[in-house]
Scaffold this active site. Structure first.
Site, PDB file in Angstrom:
ATOM      1  CG  HIS A 208      -2.375   0.158   0.868  1.00 14.98           C
ATOM      2  ND1 HIS A 208      -3.074  -0.795   0.201  1.00 14.98           N
ATOM      3  CD2 HIS A 208      -3.244   1.185   1.073  1.00 14.98           C
ATOM      4  CE1 HIS A 208      -4.325  -0.407   0.027  1.00 14.98           C
ATOM      5  NE2 HIS A 208      -4.448   0.810   0.526  1.00 14.98           N
ATOM      6  CG  ASP A 212      -6.794   8.096  -2.157  1.00 17.52           C
ATOM      7  OD1 ASP A 212      -7.183   6.910  -2.261  1.00 17.52           O
ATOM      8  OD2 ASP A 212      -7.563   9.075  -2.143  1.00 17.52           O
ATOM      9  N   GLY A 213      -5.259   5.828  -3.939  1.00 19.61           N
ATOM     10  CA  GLY A 213      -5.182   5.312  -5.301  1.00 19.61           C
ATOM     11  C   GLY A 213      -4.557   3.937  -5.436  1.00 19.61           C
ATOM     12  CG  ASN A 214      -2.176   2.395  -2.312  1.00 18.72           C
ATOM     13  OD1 ASN A 214      -1.009   2.368  -2.665  1.00 18.72           O
ATOM     14  ND2 ASN A 214      -2.617   3.206  -1.344  1.00 18.72           N
ATOM     15  NE  ARG A 216      -9.063   4.703  -7.587  1.00 15.63           N
ATOM     16  CZ  ARG A 216      -9.544   5.825  -7.071  1.00 15.63           C
ATOM     17  NH1 ARG A 216     -10.300   6.627  -7.825  1.00 15.63           N
ATOM     18  NH2 ARG A 216      -9.284   6.158  -5.816  1.00 15.63           N
ATOM     19  N   GLY A 218      -3.098  -0.832  -8.331  1.00 12.95           N
ATOM     20  CA  GLY A 218      -2.844  -2.263  -8.184  1.00 12.95           C
ATOM     21  C   GLY A 218      -3.531  -3.092  -9.245  1.00 12.95           C
ATOM     22  CE1 TYR A 249      -9.113  -7.461  -5.453  1.00 12.09           C
ATOM     23  CE2 TYR A 249     -10.470  -5.651  -4.623  1.00 12.09           C
ATOM     24  CZ  TYR A 249      -9.247  -6.130  -5.097  1.00 12.09           C
ATOM     25  OH  TYR A 249      -8.185  -5.261  -5.205  1.00 12.09           O
TER      26      TYR A 249
END
Length: 373
Positions: A208, A212-214, A216, A218, A249
């Site tokens: 991580h 932020d944005g991990n 998307r 990933g 998921y």
């Protein structure tokens, strides 16, 4: 104990033989889909690509709880892949950013992953906000722990705690070295695409590295791994399939991050999802072909209202227009009177362009013959 706290982290273990059959199926389906796409006209191929990229952009954002306008995303996708002028891209930075990410993954699928590329992808999906303390394009910093939680304040549930920010640069260097070493062609320890994608996604999400944005980024890494394995960026629906089973998921991801480094269950779930994504992509390609044939057959017999409604129904995708088309929905789409809607729908049924579902009367519902209700 979190997965990264294990003494043997990140030495993942799994039974390759148990996954041989689904990996072989993945390769077979990839070849079949590539053959189908190759037989499409240029226009149909472009339409299929745009439709799938729009779906992926919307769904990978929806997984993170961020709804996007389909028209805005579509305009930016077309602008970024060169099918429309750059000025036609959406003014919504979220829609334009995720569109830019989708296209960048395809354009740079052979480029090795590095901190610069990952940082660029993160800035695409997290537009700068002056009042927000997020690090853009750089790994997270500071002493605050990176916690993945859900629920209301006071009743929050902790799902995962990532490594402290001081460890992130070292962890990412180790991850990127592994990713380079497992390249399918010239890597010293090559892995099949679906397995490499699954491990890369799990590993990246466990670090991580960004504020932020991990999620998307990933999922973009998983698409990148699949494309490198095939040697071309395929028509893919991975995020679409993950979003459709989002609860599973997150459950698989969380349970794996809480257990030891034996990841057979995670790999089995992920590879099965890749296979499902190939089915969805094939259905979308088939729909594009069906749409072309449908309009070739009926275009000259449609009025402007009927054409608009048919386009909206096809835009709903292989699953079909939710609940079927009704006179009320027809009025909402075209702005015509209900009497006109009823006449238009009856004419479409008479010419064979629509099929009436059982029921009839005031609750009459209609579907395209080539799309499953």
């Amino acid at each position: 104990m979190w997965i990264w706290q294990r003494p043997d982290w990140p030495t993942f273990s799994f039974d390759m033989d148990r996954l041989a059959a689904p990996v072989a199926e993945y390769r077979c389906r990839a070849g079949q889909l590539a053959g189908t796409v190759a037989r499409l006209t240029v226009a149909d191929r472009q339409e299929a690509l745009v439709d799938l990229l729009v779906s992926e952009a919307i769904k990978t954002s929806a997984i993170e709880g961020e709804p996007l306008d389909r028209v805005s995303v579509r305009s930016s996708i077309k602008a970024h892949i060169g099918l429309a002028p750059p000025a036609t891209a959406s003014s919504d930075p979220r829609a334009d950013g995720i569109a830019a990410l989708m296209v960048s993954v395809r354009e740079h699928f052979m480029r090795p992953l590095d901190a610069a590329l990952l940082g660029a992808w993160q800035t695409m999906v997290i537009p700068p906000r002056p009042s927000h303390a997020t690090q853009w394009g750089a790994y997270r910093r500071g002493d605050a722990p990176m916690l993945i939680v859900s629920g209301y304040i006071g009743k929050q549930r902790l799902h995962y705690e990532a490594p402290p920010s001081t460890r992130v640069p070292q962890e990412m260097d180790r991850f990127l070295d592994w990713y380079q070493a497992t390249r399918p062609v010239d890597g010293k320890d090559p892995l099949p695409g679906p397995l490499r994608a699954a491990i890369a996604h799990l590993w990246f999400e466990s670090i991580h590295p960004f504020d932020d944005g991990n999620g998307r980024v990933g999922r973009a890494i998983a698409d990148h791994a699949i494309a490198q394995d095939l040697g071309y960026p395929p028509l893919s629906c991975l995020a679409t399939c993950i979003e459709a089973d989002k609860r599973s998921y997150y459950a698989h991801l969380e349970s794996t991050q809480r257990e030891d480094l034996r990841i057979d269950a995670w790999l089995a779930w992920f590879v099965a999802t890749v296979l499902k994504s190939q089915e969805v992509a094939r259905a979308q390609v088939d729909l594009v072909v069906a749409k072309t044939r449908w309009f070739d057959r009926y275009r000259d017999r449609l009025n402007e209202r009927q054409h608009k409604v048919a386009a909206r129904m096809f835009a709903a995708g292989p699953a079909g227009f939710e609940g079927g088309m009704t006179a009320g929905k027809y009025v909402g789409i075209t702005g015509c009177s209900k009497a006109t809607a009823t006449r238009d729908l009856a004419a479409l049924v008479e010419m064979g362009a629509l099929t009436s579902l059982p029921g009839g009367g005031r609750s009459a519902r209609y579907v395209l013959p080539c799309v499953a209700p």
